[in-house]
Design an enzyme around this catalytic site. Structure first.
Site, PDB file in Angstrom:
ATOM      1  N   LYS A  35       0.832  -1.206   0.000  1.00 35.00           N
ATOM      2  CA  LYS A  35       0.000   0.000   0.000  1.00 35.00           C
ATOM      3  C   LYS A  35       0.870   1.261   0.000  1.00 35.00           C
ATOM      4  O   LYS A  35       2.056   1.201   0.355  1.00 35.00           O
ATOM      5  CB  LYS A  35      -0.891  -0.012   1.243  1.00 35.00           C
ATOM      6  CG  LYS A  35      -0.102  -0.003   2.542  1.00 35.00           C
ATOM      7  CD  LYS A  35      -1.006  -0.234   3.745  1.00 35.00           C
ATOM      8  CE  LYS A  35      -0.191  -0.285   5.032  1.00 35.00           C
ATOM      9  NZ  LYS A  35      -1.008  -0.648   6.196  1.00 35.00           N
ATOM     10  N   ARG A 128     -10.758   0.343  14.368  1.00 35.71           N
ATOM     11  CA  ARG A 128     -10.597   1.127  13.139  1.00 35.71           C
ATOM     12  C   ARG A 128     -11.462   0.551  12.031  1.00 35.71           C
ATOM     13  O   ARG A 128     -12.055   1.287  11.264  1.00 35.71           O
ATOM     14  CB  ARG A 128      -9.121   1.127  12.737  1.00 35.71           C
ATOM     15  CG  ARG A 128      -8.780   1.989  11.554  1.00 35.71           C
ATOM     16  CD  ARG A 128      -7.295   1.955  11.231  1.00 35.71           C
ATOM     17  NE  ARG A 128      -6.838   0.661  10.734  1.00 35.71           N
ATOM     18  CZ  ARG A 128      -5.610   0.428  10.262  1.00 35.71           C
ATOM     19  NH1 ARG A 128      -4.708   1.404  10.241  1.00 35.71           N
ATOM     20  NH2 ARG A 128      -5.268  -0.767   9.837  1.00 35.71           N
ATOM     21  N   TYR A 248      16.624  29.617   9.650  1.00 40.76           N
ATOM     22  CA  TYR A 248      15.448  30.299  10.192  1.00 40.76           C
ATOM     23  C   TYR A 248      15.365  30.120  11.701  1.00 40.76           C
ATOM     24  O   TYR A 248      15.618  29.024  12.212  1.00 40.76           O
ATOM     25  CB  TYR A 248      14.172  29.693   9.603  1.00 40.76           C
ATOM     26  CG  TYR A 248      13.939  29.974   8.149  1.00 40.76           C
ATOM     27  CD1 TYR A 248      13.915  31.280   7.652  1.00 40.76           C
ATOM     28  CD2 TYR A 248      13.701  28.917   7.264  1.00 40.76           C
ATOM     29  CE1 TYR A 248      13.670  31.521   6.305  1.00 40.76           C
ATOM     30  CE2 TYR A 248      13.452  29.146   5.924  1.00 40.76           C
ATOM     31  CZ  TYR A 248      13.432  30.451   5.444  1.00 40.76           C
ATOM     32  OH  TYR A 248      13.188  30.677   4.132  1.00 40.76           O
TER      33      TYR A 248
HETATM   34  C1  LIG Z   1      -0.321  -1.536   7.030  1.00 38.92           C
HETATM   35  C2  LIG Z   1      -0.922  -2.793   7.493  1.00 38.92           C
HETATM   36  C3  LIG Z   1      -0.114  -3.914   7.730  1.00 38.92           C
HETATM   37  C4  LIG Z   1       1.391  -3.870   7.701  1.00 38.92           C
HETATM   38  O1  LIG Z   1       1.869  -3.267   8.873  1.00 38.92           O
HETATM   39  P1  LIG Z   1       3.446  -3.119   9.110  1.00 38.92           P
HETATM   40  O2  LIG Z   1       3.550  -2.640  10.506  1.00 38.92           O
HETATM   41  O3  LIG Z   1       3.939  -2.126   8.118  1.00 38.92           O
HETATM   42  O4  LIG Z   1       4.031  -4.464   8.894  1.00 38.92           O
HETATM   43  C5  LIG Z   1      -0.745  -5.104   8.024  1.00 38.92           C
HETATM   44  N1  LIG Z   1      -2.097  -5.183   8.081  1.00 38.92           N
HETATM   45  C6  LIG Z   1      -2.897  -4.121   7.897  1.00 38.92           C
HETATM   46  C7  LIG Z   1      -4.361  -4.277   7.991  1.00 38.92           C
HETATM   47  C8  LIG Z   1      -2.341  -2.893   7.609  1.00 38.92           C
HETATM   48  O5  LIG Z   1      -3.137  -1.826   7.428  1.00 38.92           O
END
Ligand SMILES: *Cc1c(COP(=O)(O)O)cnc(C)c1O
Length: 358
Positions: A35, A128, A248
């Site tokens: 993703k 979630r 800055y």
């Molecule tokens: C992003 C995600 C993962 C992977 O998590 P990592 O900590 O990057 O290994 C696994 N399962 C779900 C549902 C996620 O959203």
């Protein structure tokens, strides 16, 4: 080609080694999470290097990411790991994606579409997405008519807290027991869960971060090789006197006469302002403190101790010689999530891919 001013180097051989390490450690089929453009590394090169390992499926977040893989000729299973809006289901169906579903309405709509395989997501405490672990029996009629190909949950604190894993697993077991039939695939492990335990009770792993070089946290028993190296050239050099300030807000003041290098990376490249005065760079394999506030296009380094010339490369993340600035180390020193730091590196920096050939 003119030399680049700043770039992100992605070590595809390291991605493959990390994936092989996950499989060897867990002994389970893997669903690599790709993703977010493979955590901003570029999904197509990453998938190309993972394909020969024959993963069980790829994990994406939104239909467009699955469509991109299909357009690139990937025929493997692709699973969508965020809840679908009604229109997403149509797109998922058209692209042959496997959605995550958790309501009777959605499951029925998917079936009416002639949808095919889908996964049931159980909420065991992340709160979630998914059906609550103790409400699965409300789905029994629709699940009996349209059984899922897989059932999964997601850990909320696998990097930090073994007790939370145990609690979520027991809730998951309770939910699975309420299903009308046992699904072919039950799974949960993200990177930190996978990396901290030698054996998993489940049928697949679902790692993202580990593949891309993020550590599995303080309890990890296996560790990834670094994948991402961010490099930028010195644009200018100057001497400043003791008492002068840099950048800055004048947040850094020279304790002595100081050689200041202006390095071609800033927050428009995703080099976060929170890193100001917290990170080091590597110049000719030696550590140099990054000083003053990160600006939009440039950040300064104190190179008093190291010979420097305009055009020299400063590594702000990753390896130079025998020194490595890890994602976890750099991010946590500045109070950032390493995931966020990695995902932020998607704006202006060109990607330079290394390795990846079998
Ligand atoms: C992003 C995600 C993962 C992977 O998590 P990592 O900590 O990057 O290994 C696994 N399962 C779900 C549902 C996620 O959203």
């Amino acid at each position: 080609m003119a030399p680049l001013r700043a770039w992100i180097e992605v070590d595809l051989d390291a991605v493959r080694r990390n994936a092989e390490r996950v499989t060897a450690h867990s002994g389970l089929p893997m669903i690599p999470m790709v993703k977010g453009d493979a955590y901003a590394l570029g999904v197509l090169p990453v998938v190309r290097v993972l394909e020969p390992l024959a993963p069980h499926a790829y994990g994406v977040s939104v239909p467009a990411e699955g469509e991109e893989l299909r357009a690139a000729g990937i025929s493997r299973k692709i699973i969508l790991y965020t809840p679908c809006l009604p229109h997403d289901l149509l797109r998922a169906h058209a692209a042959g994606l496997t959605p995550s579903l958790s309501s009777a309405e959605q499951i029925a709509a998917w079936a009416v579409m002639g949808g095919g395989a889908w996964h049931l997501v159980i909420d065991t405490g992340m709160h979630r997405e998914g059906i609550a672990w103790d409400a699965v029996d409300t789905l029994r009629p629709v699940l009996a008519a349209h059984p899922p190909a897989g059932v999964y949950t997601h850990f909320h604190s696998a990097d930090a807290d073994a007790e939370s894993i145990a609690q979520q697993e027991s809730r998951f077991a309770q939910a699975v027991a309420a299903l009308p039939s046992r699904p072919a695939l039950m799974y949960a492990d993200n990177s930190p869960a996978m990396a901290r335990r030698a054996t998993s009770p489940f049928g697949a792993t679902r790692p993202g971060a580990f593949l891309y070089g993020l550590s599995g946290g303080p309890h990890a028993v296996i560790h990834p090789d670094p994948v991402v190296h961010v490099r930028a050239r010195i644009l200018e050099l100057r001497w400043i006197e003791a008492g002068e300030t840099v950048s800055y807000g004048a947040t850094w003041r020279a304790p002595r006469r100081t050689r200041v290098a202006t390095v071609a990376i800033g927050h428009a490249d995703g080099w976060r302002r929170a890193l100001s005065n917290w990170s080091d760079g590597l110049l000719h394999g030696r550590r140099v403190p990054m000083i003053g506030n990160v600006t939009m296009d440039m950040t300064m380094a104190d190179v008093t101790e190291v010979e420097a010339t305009v055009g020299d490369v400063v590594t702000v993340l990753g390896t130079d010689g025998t020194e490595t600035l890890t994602l976890d180390g750099v991010a946590t020193r500045a109070g950032l999530s390493p995931y966020e730091l990695l995902n932020g590196l998607r704006s202006r920096l060109p990607h330079h891919y290394r390795g990846g050939h079998l």
